[in-house]
Every structure is written in structure tokens, then in C-alpha cells.
Design a protein around this motif. Structure first.
Motif, PDB file in Angstrom:
ATOM      1  N   ARG A 155     113.414  62.554 -11.275  1.00 28.31           N
ATOM      2  CA  ARG A 155     112.481  62.993 -10.936  1.00 28.31           C
ATOM      3  C   ARG A 155     110.877  62.007 -11.025  1.00 28.31           C
ATOM      4  O   ARG A 155     110.549  61.695 -10.212  1.00 28.31           O
ATOM      5  N   LYS A 156     112.067  61.078 -12.228  1.00 27.07           N
ATOM      6  CA  LYS A 156     110.577  59.452 -12.436  1.00 27.07           C
ATOM      7  C   LYS A 156     110.681  58.960 -11.006  1.00 27.07           C
ATOM      8  O   LYS A 156     109.546  58.411 -10.996  1.00 27.07           O
ATOM      9  N   ILE A 157     111.522  59.202 -10.150  1.00 24.67           N
ATOM     10  CA  ILE A 157     111.626  57.648  -8.970  1.00 24.67           C
ATOM     11  C   ILE A 157     111.105  58.702  -7.289  1.00 24.67           C
ATOM     12  O   ILE A 157     109.639  57.960  -6.737  1.00 24.67           O
ATOM     13  N   GLY A 158     110.767  60.479  -7.980  1.00 19.91           N
ATOM     14  CA  GLY A 158     110.175  61.246  -6.808  1.00 19.91           C
ATOM     15  C   GLY A 158     111.380  61.573  -5.537  1.00 19.91           C
ATOM     16  O   GLY A 158     110.980  62.164  -4.991  1.00 19.91           O
ATOM     17  N   ALA A 159     112.699  61.196  -5.568  1.00 19.79           N
ATOM     18  CA  ALA A 159     113.713  61.461  -5.262  1.00 19.79           C
ATOM     19  C   ALA A 159     114.115  62.902  -5.344  1.00 19.79           C
ATOM     20  O   ALA A 159     114.466  63.933  -6.415  1.00 19.79           O
ATOM     21  N   MET A 160     114.924  63.828  -4.592  1.00 18.22           N
ATOM     22  CA  MET A 160     114.853  65.161  -4.433  1.00 18.22           C
ATOM     23  C   MET A 160     116.556  65.353  -5.093  1.00 18.22           C
ATOM     24  O   MET A 160     117.167  64.605  -5.154  1.00 18.22           O
ATOM     25  N   VAL A 161     116.851  66.397  -5.985  1.00 19.07           N
ATOM     26  CA  VAL A 161     117.421  66.705  -6.633  1.00 19.07           C
ATOM     27  C   VAL A 161     118.784  67.915  -6.193  1.00 19.07           C
ATOM     28  O   VAL A 161     117.933  69.194  -5.931  1.00 19.07           O
ATOM     29  N   ILE A 162     119.315  67.608  -5.544  1.00 20.85           N
ATOM     30  CA  ILE A 162     120.538  68.814  -5.249  1.00 20.85           C
ATOM     31  C   ILE A 162     121.676  69.038  -6.367  1.00 20.85           C
ATOM     32  O   ILE A 162     122.561  68.773  -6.175  1.00 20.85           O
TER      33      ILE A 162
END
Ligand SMILES: [Zn+2]
Length: 439
Positions: A155-162
Motif C-alpha cells: 500500500r505504501k508503495i502503491g503496488a496492487m495486492v493479490i
């Protein structure tokens, strides 16, 4: 070179020391008189915490052991006397993954959970994860803290979590492929297990977009041969990371991959001690990692004996970081070493030998006692279609050559050995000494 917190990651070491001490003093001030566990512990030792004015004062504080945290929990269930604040202040609870005995519960406030996320931000940024990435978490999302904090880091990096909880291995592979996962987080063992499932199901791993694997839970990603095997099977780069429920996510591997992991020194203080005496070892020698976390006032550990063996290297890294490294990652557990006929044997050394055999899927090492002598017994599972007898003899020879010990190697039926998702336990002792149960 991607950094999460460049100013601190590249700061001169004296400045890092000052920063650590600053945070330590703030932590001590916050918990003194409020955290029942440490207040009593320091009182008993006759130490006035507020008098701590230097690192040598700090080193007068007594060590903290996991068994003490367990007692602190029993004394005031369910969260124990190490929970600094009133229960209302906490928003997360997790527990250790130990399969035997009572698990240790750890609690986090919104602030310390953010801190976990920042630590994971370091791990992910160092592995060159960006907002463009899709991060697949091959993790069950149960009470074990595992990759929960990875969600915060992403979340802090802005990546999508699956999130990949509640799925079996082949479903996870399909999901990775269908959603275009570029990063996979799992244990090294599970990365190999997924490769094995892919082979069985004729699923082409290398046709996926995955370019990075981030590992946790076991040291395998720094076991050279395990690492190269994962990288080959996945056609991706794999990164090691170390942490523990009661400590935090403390170390990560940078893109340069200098053969070790960096400690996040802006958030943790590391000491390396001789396991028996507790005396600090000279820099560069192997000893037990003692760690102090600086961002978890609600459930702190101060001078905590991790049981992990490390070799600290404070030399600057080619990546530009001044954060010290643990050469070779976590080298094993201080209580793991067995001496068989005068030879010191570490589980990781055996893993390194066995993993060079691509046709061995899983293995289990047992130390037994035969006529008062300790003996090494190894069971292997061989990928079908290979000459199991020949591989058995080859593994026996390889162990003998490397350790000068003659093991008994047996071939187990396919699927007979445990296949692990988290925290592999491949090393058993049936020689009367107690079995090690990390985590
Ligand atoms: Zn580095």
C-alpha cells in the motif's frame, strides 16, 4: 538504485547510531512505568531506565527471552504484561506460527502497524517493486503475521495486492497468470512446491510475468543452491527477507545481492553475542542476533535473543546503503547445530547439498542415535521418471564428500514427506536432545 528512505539508508554510520539512540531514548521514556513487563524487569535488575545515556548504558539492560514473553502472556492473558497500553489502543493481534505448545500473541496499535508497513516498504523497494507491480501473496491469511504486513508495505508503495489465501497451489498459479502477477511473496519452500505442482499439471511457470520473488519465513533464499534453483524454475530473481512476529520485518536483500541481507538500522538495533555467555562477539564473527525494535512501543522487544545465528558486516554496500548486512542471511539457529562424530552440522549446510539435485523435490533430515552414536538419516522424494536408486546413492556421496559423514539416505514415496506452505521443518532430532521449533 531504489530506496525507501534514502537519507537514512545512506547516512554515515555515526549518524545512524545517533538516530538509533534518539529513538531508543524516546521508546524507553514512553514505556517506562507503563509497560509492566519491562518496568519490573529493569527494576529487578536495579536499572533506572531513564539513566540510559549511551550505548554502553543500553548494554547493561538485561536480555529478553521468548520464554519470558510467554510467561508475561500467561500472567495476564490474553495479551500479557508486555502490552504497554490499554487493550482499546490496539487494532491488530497475531500469533506465532509454532505448531506445538501455546502460541505467543503479539499486538499492534495503528502506529506500530504503520511501522510494520514502513519496514516492508524497505523490503519491497529494495527488490525494485514499484506502483506498477501486482504482488501475489501466496499465504493463508490466518493468525500468523507472515505476509499480512506485506499488504501494508505494498500500500505504501502503491503496488496492487493479490491475496492468495484459501486457494490450493494450482488455483494460485492460475490466478497469478490470469491477473498478470509480477511479484510473488512466499516461503522458498513454497516457491519450489509451486514449481513442482506446475510440472505435474503441465503449467508453464516461465510463461508468466513474474520477475521477482520475495521470500520470508525460512532462510532458504540465502542458501545459494536453493536460491539458484528457485530462480531457474521461475525465471525470476529471488530476494530474501528476515523478520519475526515478536520483532518485526528487520532485514532485506538489495538489488545488488551481495550475498546477505541489510538490517533496517533506522528501525532496529542489532547486537551479535556468543550464545553461551551473552558476550558481544568481535565484528565479523558468527554469533546470535540480539535485536531491539524501535517502532513498536505497544509491544516492544529490547535486547531480544532471537536464536538466529548471523555474521554482521558493517562495510558499505555497492547499492549505496550504509545499513550493515548479515553476510549469508540468517545462518541457522543457535540451538540447531548438532555435532555428529565430531563434525558440526547445520541444517542449512545439508539443504545446500541436497538442493543441487534438481530431481529431489522434498527432503527430511533426522538425527537419530544408534548404539550411543548420533547418526544422520536423510529421506528424499524423487521426481517421477528419474532413477531413484542412482539419485539416492549420489545424495549419499555428496553429503559424505561435503561433511565427511556417512548418512543413511532413503527414498520416500511421492507425497510421503510434508510439503510446507510456511515454516518448513525438515530437520528432526530423535537423539534425545530437544527438537528446535522456531517461530
Ligand atoms: Zn546493498
Amino acid at each position: 538504485m531504489p530506496f525507501y528512505d534514502q537519507a537514512n539508508e545512506t547516512a554515515p554510520r555515526e549518524r545512524l547510531r545517533t538516530l538509533q539512540f534518539h529513538k531508543l531514548q524516546r521508546l524507553i521514556l514512553e514505556i517506562s512505568g507503563r509497560n509492566r513487563f519491562y518496568t519490573r524487569k529493569w527494576d529487578d535488575a536495579g536499572i533506572v531506565a531513564l539513566d540510559i545515556q549511551s550505548f554502553s548504558d543500553f548494554q547493561k539492560l538485561p536480555f529478553t527471552y521468548k520464554s519470558e514473553l510467554m510467561c508475561a502472556q500467561e500472567e495476564a492473558p490474553p495479551f500479557g504484561t508486555n502490552a504497554t497500553f490499554a487493550v482499546d489502543a490496539y487494532t491488530r493481534v497475531h500469533q506465532t506460527s509454532g505448531t506445538t505448545g501455546t502460541p505467543l500473541r503479539v499486538v499492534d496499535t495503528p502506529e506500530s502497524w504503520e511501522w510494520w508497513g514502513d519496514c516492508w516498504g524497505h523490503v519491497m523497494k529494495a527488490a525494485a517493486v514499484t506502483a506498477a507491480d501486482r504482488v501475489f501473496l501466496a499465504f493463508s491469511f490466518g493468525p500468523f503475521i507472515g505476509f499480512w504486513a506485506t499488504v501494508e508495505g505494498a500500500r505504501k508503495i502503491g503496488a496492487m495486492v493479490i491475496p492468495g489465501g484459501g486457494w490450493d497451489s494450482i488455483q494460485r498459479l492460475h490466478m497469478m497468470r490470469d491477473l498478470g502477477a509480477t511479484v510473488v511473496c512466499c516461503t522458498p519452500t513454497y516457491a519450489l512446491r509451486l514449481a513442482e505442482v506446475a510440472r505435474e499439471e503441465h503449467f508453464d511457470l516461465r510463461a508468466m510475468q513474474v520477475r521477482t520473488l520475495i521470500h520470508a519465513g525460512e532462510p532458504g533464499a540465502n542458501v545459494a543452491r536453493t536460491k539458484s534453483r528457485i530462480e531457474k524454475e521461475w525465471n525470476a530473481k529471488c530476494f530474501d527477507h528476515a523478520g519475526a512476529s515478536e520483532v518485526g520485518a528487520h532485514s532485506f536483500e538489495c538489488e545488488v545481492q551481495p550475498g546477505g541481507i541489510h538490517l533496517i538500522e533506522s528501525e532496529f538495533i542489532a547486537e551479535v553475542v556468543e550464545p553461551q555467555t551473552g558476550r558481544e562477539v568481535p565484528t565479523g564473527e558468527i554469533g546470535e542476533l540480539v535485536i531491539t525494535n524501535l517502532g513498536r512501543a505497544g509491544f516492544p522487544v529490547i535486547r531480544y535473543r532471537t536464536g538466529d545465528l548471523v555474521r554482521l558486516n558493517p562495510a558499505p554496500c555497492a547499492c549505496g546503503r550504509t545499513f550493515a548486512r548479515f553476510d549469508g542471511g540468517l545462518l541457522g539457529r543457535s540451538d540447531d547445530k548438532v555435532t555428529i562424530r565430531g563434525v558440526n552440522v547445520y541444517p542449512m549446510a545439508i539443504e545446500n547439498i541436497i538442493r543441487q539435485f534438481g530431481s529431489v523435490d522434498e527432503f527430511q533430515v533426522t538425527v537419530t542415535r544408534r548404539r550411543e552414536m548420533q547418526h544422520l538419516e536423510v529421506q528424499i522424494e524423487v521426481v517421477s521418471g528419474n532413477d531413484a536408486d542412482r539419485i539416492r546413492a549420489d545424495v549419499e556421496q555428496a553429503i559424505y564428500r561435503a561433511l565427511a559423514l556417512r548418512p543413511t539416505v532413503k527414498v520416500a514415496k511421492p507425497g510421503a514427506l510434508s510439503h510446507f506452505e510456511m515454516k518448513a521443518r525438515r530437520f528432526r532430532r530423535l537423539d534425545g536432545a530437544s527438537e528446535n521449533q522456531p517461530g
